[in-house]
Design an enzyme around this catalytic site. Structure first.
Site, PDB file in Angstrom:
ATOM      1  N   HIS A 123       5.702 -19.881  28.079  1.00  0.00           N
ATOM      2  CA  HIS A 123       6.833 -20.246  28.928  1.00  0.00           C
ATOM      3  C   HIS A 123       7.994 -18.980  28.872  1.00  0.00           C
ATOM      4  O   HIS A 123       7.776 -17.925  28.324  1.00  0.00           O
ATOM      5  CB  HIS A 123       7.330 -21.508  28.218  1.00  0.00           C
ATOM      6  CG  HIS A 123       7.527 -21.182  26.793  1.00  0.00           C
ATOM      7  ND1 HIS A 123       8.313 -20.721  26.213  1.00  0.00           N
ATOM      8  CD2 HIS A 123       6.979 -21.904  25.841  1.00  0.00           C
ATOM      9  CE1 HIS A 123       8.516 -20.765  24.756  1.00  0.00           C
ATOM     10  NE2 HIS A 123       7.446 -21.540  24.515  1.00  0.00           N
ATOM     11  N   GLY A 181      10.338 -18.329  27.096  1.00  0.00           N
ATOM     12  CA  GLY A 181      10.657 -17.977  25.784  1.00  0.00           C
ATOM     13  C   GLY A 181       9.818 -16.860  25.508  1.00  0.00           C
ATOM     14  O   GLY A 181      10.428 -15.622  25.012  1.00  0.00           O
ATOM     15  N   HIS A 182       8.653 -16.881  25.602  1.00  0.00           N
ATOM     16  CA  HIS A 182       7.586 -15.683  25.278  1.00  0.00           C
ATOM     17  C   HIS A 182       8.125 -14.646  26.427  1.00  0.00           C
ATOM     18  O   HIS A 182       7.972 -13.358  26.014  1.00  0.00           O
ATOM     19  CB  HIS A 182       6.261 -16.233  25.588  1.00  0.00           C
ATOM     20  CG  HIS A 182       5.631 -17.312  24.924  1.00  0.00           C
ATOM     21  ND1 HIS A 182       5.359 -18.582  25.288  1.00  0.00           N
ATOM     22  CD2 HIS A 182       5.413 -17.267  23.660  1.00  0.00           C
ATOM     23  CE1 HIS A 182       4.993 -19.217  24.312  1.00  0.00           C
ATOM     24  NE2 HIS A 182       4.827 -18.528  23.183  1.00  0.00           N
ATOM     25  N   SER A 184       9.461 -24.860  24.383  1.00  0.00           N
ATOM     26  CA  SER A 184       8.467 -24.795  23.476  1.00  0.00           C
ATOM     27  C   SER A 184       7.124 -25.313  24.194  1.00  0.00           C
ATOM     28  O   SER A 184       7.328 -25.932  24.995  1.00  0.00           O
ATOM     29  CB  SER A 184       8.828 -25.843  22.339  1.00  0.00           C
ATOM     30  OG  SER A 184       7.521 -26.120  21.759  1.00  0.00           O
TER      31      SER A 184
END
Ligand code: PAF
Length: 278
Positions: A31, A33-34, A182
């Site tokens: 997602h 975030g990564h 997440s």
């Protein structure tokens, strides 16, 4: 973009890569975030390696290992788009041979909070991260602040075991309503997704109390607890106001802290945190 599976193929390619080499360890189902970690690594490193491995040893017996979301073709397409040089998808049998018996354990920092709720979790994380580091030999490795205790535990391991690796921590990426990104957010149904906003709300309430002069650790925990309890779908596992470096729970007046919490919404366990103070 190269993709490899075996450690020997990884090492062959790695040997020819000019430094600095950055590693972004992931469990896939990427997602934003990564992708923010990948972008940061891309800015700072000549070569970026991403590992995708759903590490069984960090899941407890009643956790979601089998159900953990996976979509390797989608992950590859995203990583290609973000200019990653090499994706390593380790083979389970190579990471954990049938007679595997060597573990890396960080002691004090891995005990409270997530460590208490998820016995054995950090032993799995530190063991696999040590194996990823030994295989890739990166100059830098990138982790998200979302897993705040994981960052503290990995930094401790890197110091204690003298890994010559610079640990880079990137800020939490949030949905427009504040929910931290997440891979597990996808488990939430519509009503639970609304309820999940309560984590950000309660951390924000404690932070604004702190900014308005309330610096009592116990009162900040109470503010967070009260907000979570006001959401009927939320089941609070813990709230914490702890020293950001040691994770020891604080009392009395504080100048800086890691505020963190774990909350179960329906069947989905969510964590979040804010760093407050200087
Ligand atoms: O943060 C994660 O996704 C995992 O804990 C990690 C660091 C990739 C180890 O399996």
């Amino acid at each position: 973009m190269n993709t490899v599976q075996s450690i020997s193929n990884l090492r062959q390619i790695r040997n020819d890569l000019p430094s600095p080499v950055g590693l972004v360890p992931t469990m896939g189902y990427l997602h934003e975030g990564h992708l923010s970690l990948v972008q940061r690594a891309r800015q700072e490193c000549a070569n970026v390696i991403v590992s995708i491995f759903v590490n069984p040893t960090q899941f407890g017996p009643h956790e979601d290992l089998d159900a953990y979301p996976r979509d390797i073709p989608r992950d590859f397409a995203l990583l290609e788009k973000y200019g990653v040089d090499l994706v390593w998808v380790p083979e389970l049998e190579q990471m954990y041979t049938p007679d595997f018996q060597t573990w890396v354990t960080v002691e004090r920092a891995a005990q409270p909070l997530e460590g208490k709720m998820r016995p054995g979790h950090f032993r799995g994380v530190t063991t696999v991260v040590a194996k990823l580091f030994n295989s890739v030999l990166p100059d830098k490795a990138y982790f998200g602040q979302k897993d705040a205790q994981q960052v503290v535990v990995i930094r401790r391991m890197v110091k204690d075991l003298n890994f010559p690796i610079d640990i880079v921590v990137c800020p939490i990426i949030r949905e427009p309503d504040g929910l931290a990104m997440s891979s597990r957010n996808g488990y939430l149904d519509h009503e639970e997704r609304q309820a999940a906003q309560v984590l950000f709300r309660s951390l924000s309430a404690a932070m604004s109390a702190f900014e308005n002069g309330n610096n009592d650790a116990g009162q900040l925990r109470e503010i967070m607890t009260g907000t979570i309890m006001s959401e009927p779908l939320a089941d609070l596992q813990y709230v914490s106001c702890a020293d950001p470096d040691t994770l020891e729970e604080l009392s009395g007046s504080i100048s800086r802290a890691l505020l963190s919490m774990a909350v179960v919404i329906g069947k989905t366990r969510l964590i979040d945190n804010f760093l407050i103070g200087d």
